[in-house]
Write a protein that holds these residues in place. Structure first.
Motif, short mmCIF file in Angstrom:
data_model
loop_
_atom_site.label_atom_id
_atom_site.label_comp_id
_atom_site.label_asym_id
_atom_site.label_seq_id
_atom_site.Cartn_x
_atom_site.Cartn_y
_atom_site.Cartn_z
N ARG A 1 -5.66 -9.02 10.18
CA ARG A 1 -4.61 -8.64 9.23
C ARG A 1 -4.29 -7.15 9.31
O ARG A 1 -3.17 -6.76 9.05
CB ARG A 1 -5.03 -9.00 7.82
N LEU A 2 -5.29 -6.32 9.60
CA LEU A 2 -5.04 -4.89 9.68
C LEU A 2 -4.24 -4.54 10.94
O LEU A 2 -3.59 -3.50 10.98
CB LEU A 2 -6.36 -4.12 9.68
N ASN A 3 -4.29 -5.39 11.94
CA ASN A 3 -3.57 -5.12 13.18
C ASN A 3 -2.06 -5.18 13.00
O ASN A 3 -1.32 -4.62 13.81
CB ASN A 3 -3.98 -6.11 14.27
N ARG A 4 -1.60 -5.85 11.98
CA ARG A 4 -0.16 -5.97 11.81
C ARG A 4 0.46 -4.69 11.24
O ARG A 4 1.67 -4.52 11.27
CB ARG A 4 0.19 -7.18 10.96
N PRO B 1 1.17 -0.60 11.19
CA PRO B 1 1.26 0.45 12.21
C PRO B 1 0.05 1.39 12.12
O PRO B 1 -0.63 1.46 11.10
CB PRO B 1 2.55 1.20 11.89
N ILE B 2 -0.24 2.11 13.16
CA ILE B 2 -1.43 2.97 13.24
C ILE B 2 -1.41 4.06 12.17
O ILE B 2 -2.45 4.39 11.59
CB ILE B 2 -1.57 3.56 14.67
N ALA B 3 -0.26 4.63 11.89
CA ALA B 3 -0.16 5.69 10.87
C ALA B 3 -0.54 5.15 9.50
O ALA B 3 -1.25 5.81 8.72
CB ALA B 3 1.25 6.27 10.85
N THR B 4 -0.11 3.95 9.18
CA THR B 4 -0.44 3.35 7.88
C THR B 4 -1.94 3.09 7.79
O THR B 4 -2.54 3.30 6.74
CB THR B 4 0.33 2.02 7.72
N ARG B 5 -2.51 2.60 8.88
CA ARG B 5 -3.95 2.35 8.87
C ARG B 5 -4.73 3.64 8.69
O ARG B 5 -5.72 3.69 7.95
CB ARG B 5 -4.37 1.65 10.16
N ILE B 6 -4.31 4.71 9.38
CA ILE B 6 -5.01 6.00 9.25
C ILE B 6 -4.87 6.53 7.83
O ILE B 6 -5.85 6.96 7.20
CB ILE B 6 -4.47 7.01 10.29
#
Length: 162
Positions: free
Chosen positions: A3-6, A8-13
């Motif tokens: 679910r975290l893969n969906r 974007p990288i900036a949001t995850r960071i």
């Protein structure tokens, strides 16, 4: 993880750092709350320490009174009478404060009994001072009479020799 893969990288960071900041703020808030509890406990211990120090200081003043009385009795030191009176006033003051701030009735009664014993000690010391002064006065009278007798004996001896 899927679910975290969906996101974007900036949001995850940003989400990861945001959660770290939230955890840090929670730990800081918990630490501040615990420090406030420690401050309250320290304040309570300081009050208890003050309440325990007054009777101890009163006991030290009583010991000073006993030492001054013994010094007066053995050495006939007039300065120790003033030391006794000062220690008596101090002991009475500390025990009065301790009696007023006592939490239980039993402690109030104990402190009241100790203050009554101070009055008894004061009376006994006054009697000791009176007896000591009487003895000193009697010794002076006897010394003067002895001196007069020696003078009379010396004049009798001189008269007998002539």
């Amino acid at each position: 993880m899927v679910r975290l893969n969906r996101f974007p990288i900036a949001t995850r960071i940003y989400g990861g750092f945001g959660s770290l900041i939230a955890i840090g703020l929670a730990i800081a808030a918990l630490g501040g709350w615990q420090l406030a509890r420690v401050a309250t406990d320290v304040g309570r211990l300081v009050v208890m320490s003050d309440q325990l120090m007054r009777p101890q200081r009163g006991g030290l003043a009583i010991e000073t009174m006993r030492r001054a009385a013994l010094q007066y009795k053995t050495l006939d030191d007039k300065a120790s009478a003033q030391q006794f009176d000062d220690a008596l006033a101090l002991a009475s003051q500390f025990l009065g404060q301790a009696q007023g701030e006592a939490v239980s009735l039993d402690r109030r009664q104990v402190y009241g009994g100790m203050r009554q014993q101070l009055d008894v000690l004061k009376d006994e010391f006054a009697q000791l001072v009176h007896l000591s002064d009487t003895v000193a006065s009697s010794n002076q009278t006897l010394s003067k009479a002895g001196g007069d007798m020696l003078g009379a004996v010396a004049s009798l001896k001189e008269l007998a020799q002539r």
